[in-house]
Design a protein around this motif. Structure first.
Motif, short mmCIF file in Angstrom:
data_model
loop_
_atom_site.label_atom_id
_atom_site.label_comp_id
_atom_site.label_asym_id
_atom_site.label_seq_id
_atom_site.Cartn_x
_atom_site.Cartn_y
_atom_site.Cartn_z
N LEU A 238 6.14 -8.81 52.60
CA LEU A 238 5.04 -7.86 52.77
C LEU A 238 5.50 -6.41 52.85
CD1 LEU A 238 2.67 -9.79 55.22
CD2 LEU A 238 2.36 -9.38 52.77
N ASP A 239 6.82 -6.19 52.99
CA ASP A 239 7.32 -4.81 53.05
C ASP A 239 7.85 -4.31 51.71
OD1 ASP A 239 9.43 -6.57 53.03
OD2 ASP A 239 10.63 -5.47 54.50
N GLY A 240 7.80 -5.15 50.65
CA GLY A 240 8.25 -4.70 49.35
C GLY A 240 8.91 -5.81 48.57
N GLN A 241 9.45 -5.47 47.41
CA GLN A 241 10.11 -6.48 46.57
C GLN A 241 11.24 -5.86 45.76
OE1 GLN A 241 7.24 -8.15 43.77
NE2 GLN A 241 6.06 -6.28 43.75
N ARG A 242 12.20 -6.70 45.39
CA ARG A 242 13.35 -6.26 44.62
C ARG A 242 13.38 -7.01 43.29
NH1 ARG A 242 16.13 -2.74 46.99
NH2 ARG A 242 17.78 -2.84 45.41
N PHE A 243 13.92 -6.32 42.27
CA PHE A 243 13.98 -6.93 40.94
C PHE A 243 15.16 -6.36 40.18
CE2 PHE A 243 11.69 -3.01 40.34
CZ PHE A 243 11.98 -2.58 39.06
N ALA A 244 15.54 -7.05 39.13
CA ALA A 244 16.62 -6.58 38.26
C ALA A 244 16.05 -6.22 36.90
CB ALA A 244 17.68 -7.66 38.12
N TYR A 245 16.60 -5.15 36.32
CA TYR A 245 16.16 -4.73 34.99
C TYR A 245 17.27 -3.93 34.33
CZ TYR A 245 13.20 -2.98 31.23
OH TYR A 245 12.67 -2.71 30.00
N GLY A 246 17.62 -4.31 33.12
CA GLY A 246 18.63 -3.57 32.38
C GLY A 246 19.98 -3.51 33.08
N GLY A 247 20.32 -4.56 33.82
CA GLY A 247 21.61 -4.59 34.48
C GLY A 247 21.66 -3.87 35.81
N LEU A 254 5.40 -1.40 46.29
CA LEU A 254 4.16 -1.96 45.76
C LEU A 254 4.32 -3.46 45.57
CD1 LEU A 254 4.09 1.13 45.12
CD2 LEU A 254 2.65 0.57 43.18
N LEU A 255 3.30 -4.21 45.97
CA LEU A 255 3.39 -5.67 45.99
C LEU A 255 2.66 -6.30 44.81
CD1 LEU A 255 2.86 -6.37 49.80
CD2 LEU A 255 5.00 -6.05 48.55
N GLY A 256 3.07 -7.52 44.48
CA GLY A 256 2.49 -8.25 43.36
C GLY A 256 3.46 -8.23 42.19
N ARG A 257 3.64 -9.39 41.54
CA ARG A 257 4.59 -9.46 40.42
C ARG A 257 4.21 -8.50 39.29
NH1 ARG A 257 7.93 -14.16 40.75
NH2 ARG A 257 8.03 -14.65 42.99
N HIS A 258 2.90 -8.24 39.13
CA HIS A 258 2.48 -7.31 38.07
C HIS A 258 3.06 -5.92 38.28
CE1 HIS A 258 -0.37 -6.84 41.36
NE2 HIS A 258 -0.73 -5.67 40.86
N GLN A 259 3.36 -5.55 39.54
CA GLN A 259 3.93 -4.23 39.78
C GLN A 259 5.38 -4.14 39.28
OE1 GLN A 259 2.22 -1.80 40.41
NE2 GLN A 259 0.55 -2.23 41.84
N LEU A 260 6.05 -5.27 39.15
CA LEU A 260 7.39 -5.25 38.58
C LEU A 260 7.33 -4.83 37.11
CD1 LEU A 260 8.95 -8.48 40.13
CD2 LEU A 260 8.84 -6.16 41.07
N THR A 261 6.32 -5.33 36.40
CA THR A 261 6.13 -4.91 35.00
C THR A 261 5.81 -3.43 34.93
OG1 THR A 261 5.36 -7.11 34.37
CG2 THR A 261 4.76 -5.29 32.92
N ASN A 262 4.97 -2.94 35.85
CA ASN A 262 4.66 -1.51 35.87
C ASN A 262 5.92 -0.69 36.14
OD1 ASN A 262 1.90 -1.89 35.40
ND2 ASN A 262 1.43 -2.06 37.57
N ALA A 263 6.78 -1.18 37.04
CA ALA A 263 8.02 -0.46 37.35
C ALA A 263 8.96 -0.45 36.15
CB ALA A 263 8.71 -1.10 38.56
N ALA A 264 9.04 -1.58 35.43
CA ALA A 264 9.87 -1.63 34.23
C ALA A 264 9.36 -0.65 33.18
CB ALA A 264 9.90 -3.05 33.67
#
Length: 438
Positions: A238-247, A254-264
């Motif tokens: 609930l405090d956030g999320q981490r992801f990998a992109y481009g190494g 921002l929460l929700g898997r859709h926000q990872l796409t927005n961040a990418a």
């Protein structure tokens, strides 16, 4: 004008309704000295995710040291949110000052065209009318203010569609960004993803980036845009999320898997801007993404953080209040996915109100099956669907108890006082304004 006079002025214009096209906006900008010319503009269009992308990109540009003006609409909590510089709303005095400049420019142009003047025989001159809409005047205000305030970059969000949206009247753009395309405003934009994507793609003038799209939208956008890849989810709470992109590894609030796409999508936008000579370091990119906040997008309030939020709400111990502006089927599907991820195993109540011109039945079918009770309200909007009609809509497909409330505050209080462990407020963005601190 004083601030209250400026707000009254734009509300009166707003009551005249909308009329899409680019000619009036271009004429108004030229009457203001063409403030958009020579300004580095990033133009953002799409069905869902525009606000989140604008918020993250603005945060990144700020972290890189660029003075950034951001124009969003509609505002969520307060009118001034539409005009932000480095993430800070224009103060009342400057909104009033720049609104006065825009109003005066409109009136000068009308006088120059002879509007309102009568010939000696009393016959009104048949001159071309110049009556910019509220959105057109607000767009002009934003661009004029950003120029006057010395902004290096302008992040410009479309209002509706793209091709005929007032924001598309700007002369040139550094970059166009197209977020996820879905079915919304079909009466104006078309009934298929291909048709809607074509309307959004009409903002593209030069470099453009987009995210993975469904087939119809992809066929239109992929030949025109750099397409971001799929980010890899690492962890989240609930405090956030981490992801990998481009190494690289990134974190966002921002929460929700859709926000990872927005961040990418923001990461790809930054790569494009750096290719044009801007200097946005990897550290600035990571800091900007991690610092970005966008209200009413799966925004989580608890007893611990409510006092520091912009909302005047009381959260009982151990309970959670989630605010999400899901108002179309695609947004509701993203909300449902986030609820499954973050609220799984909790008893959840929903507080909702919608606009009558949305596909509200599809919105409800996405979210209502995940809750144990619904509190229906009528949003504060002339386009609102009544709470009573919303109750009937839900009862057509669900046996859940639906209570009609006088307003969203009553709905929230009743939901949080029930046996639910979490309450989710979703639907029209006007709902959240009613919860804001005064």
């Amino acid at each position: 004008m004083f601030y209250d006079e400026a707000i009254d002025y734009i509300r009166r214009i707003e009551a005249d309704g909308s009329d899409y096209g680019l000619e009036r906006e271009r004429e108004l900008l030229d009457a203001l000295g063409s403030p958009d010319c020579g300004m580095r503009i990033v133009h953002v269009a799409g069905t869902n995710g525009k606000g989140s992308v604008c918020a993250m990109l603005t945060s990144v540009l700020r972290a890189a040291g660029y003075r950034t003006g951001t124009y969003n609409s509609p505002s969520v909590l307060r009118y001034n949110e539409r005009f932000c510089i480095d993430g800070v709303q224009l103060p009342d005095g400057k909104v009033a000052r720049y609104m006065t400049v825009v109003r005066d420019a409109v009136e000068r142009e009308r006088r120059a065209r002879g509007e309102g003047a009568d010939e000696p025989d009393g016959v009104r001159r048949a001159m071309k009318e110049f009556r910019p809409t509220a959105f057109e005047q607000e767009t002009a205000l934003a661009l004029y203010a950003f120029r006057q305030e010395g902004c290096d970059v302008c992040v410009l969000e479309t209002g509706l569609g793209g091709r005929w949206d007032a924001t598309n009247a700007v002369e040139s753009k550094a970059l166009s960004v197209i977020t996820k395309i879905g079915l919304d405003h079909c009466a104006l934009l078309g009934g298929t993803l291909r048709e809607i994507a074509a309307e959004k793609a009409a903002i593209i003038k030069g470099a453009a980036v987009t995210c993975p799209q469904e087939k119809g939208a992809a066929e239109v956008l992929y030949p025109l845009c750099r397409v971001c890849g799929e980010p890899r989810y690492i962890s989240g709470g609930l405090d956030g999320q981490r992801f990998a992109y481009g190494g690289e590894e990134y974190g966002i609030r921002l929460l929700g898997r859709h926000q990872l796409t927005n961040a990418a999508l923001v990461i790809e936008a930054v790569r494009e801007l750096n290719g044009q000579g801007m200097d946005i370091s990897e550290s600035a990119l990571k800091k900007g993404l991690s610092d970005a906040v966008w209200h009413a997008r799966f925004e989580v309030l608890t007893e611990d953080n409510a006092a520091k939020s912009p909302y005047d709400v009381y959260i009982p111990h151990g309970k959670v209040l989630v605010l999400d502006g899901a108002h179309n089927p695609q947004g509701a599907a993203a909300l449902a996915d986030a609820m499954k991820e973050y609220l799984s195993g909790k008893r959840v109540a929903a507080v909702t109100g919608v606009l009558a011109d949305k596909d509200y039945a599809a919105v409800m079918r996405n979210v209502v099956p995940l809750v144990g009770g619904v509190y229906a309200v009528t949003p504060d909007s002339p386009r609102a669907l009544s709470a009573e009609r919303l109750k009937e809509c839900i009862e057509e497909f669900s046996d859940l108890p639906v209570s009609v409330c006088a307003d969203v505050r009553e709905g929230v209080e009743r939901a949080l006082c029930s046996d639910a462990e979490a309450a989710v407020v979703f639907g029209s963005l006007t709902l959240f304004r009613e919860l804001a601190r005064r």
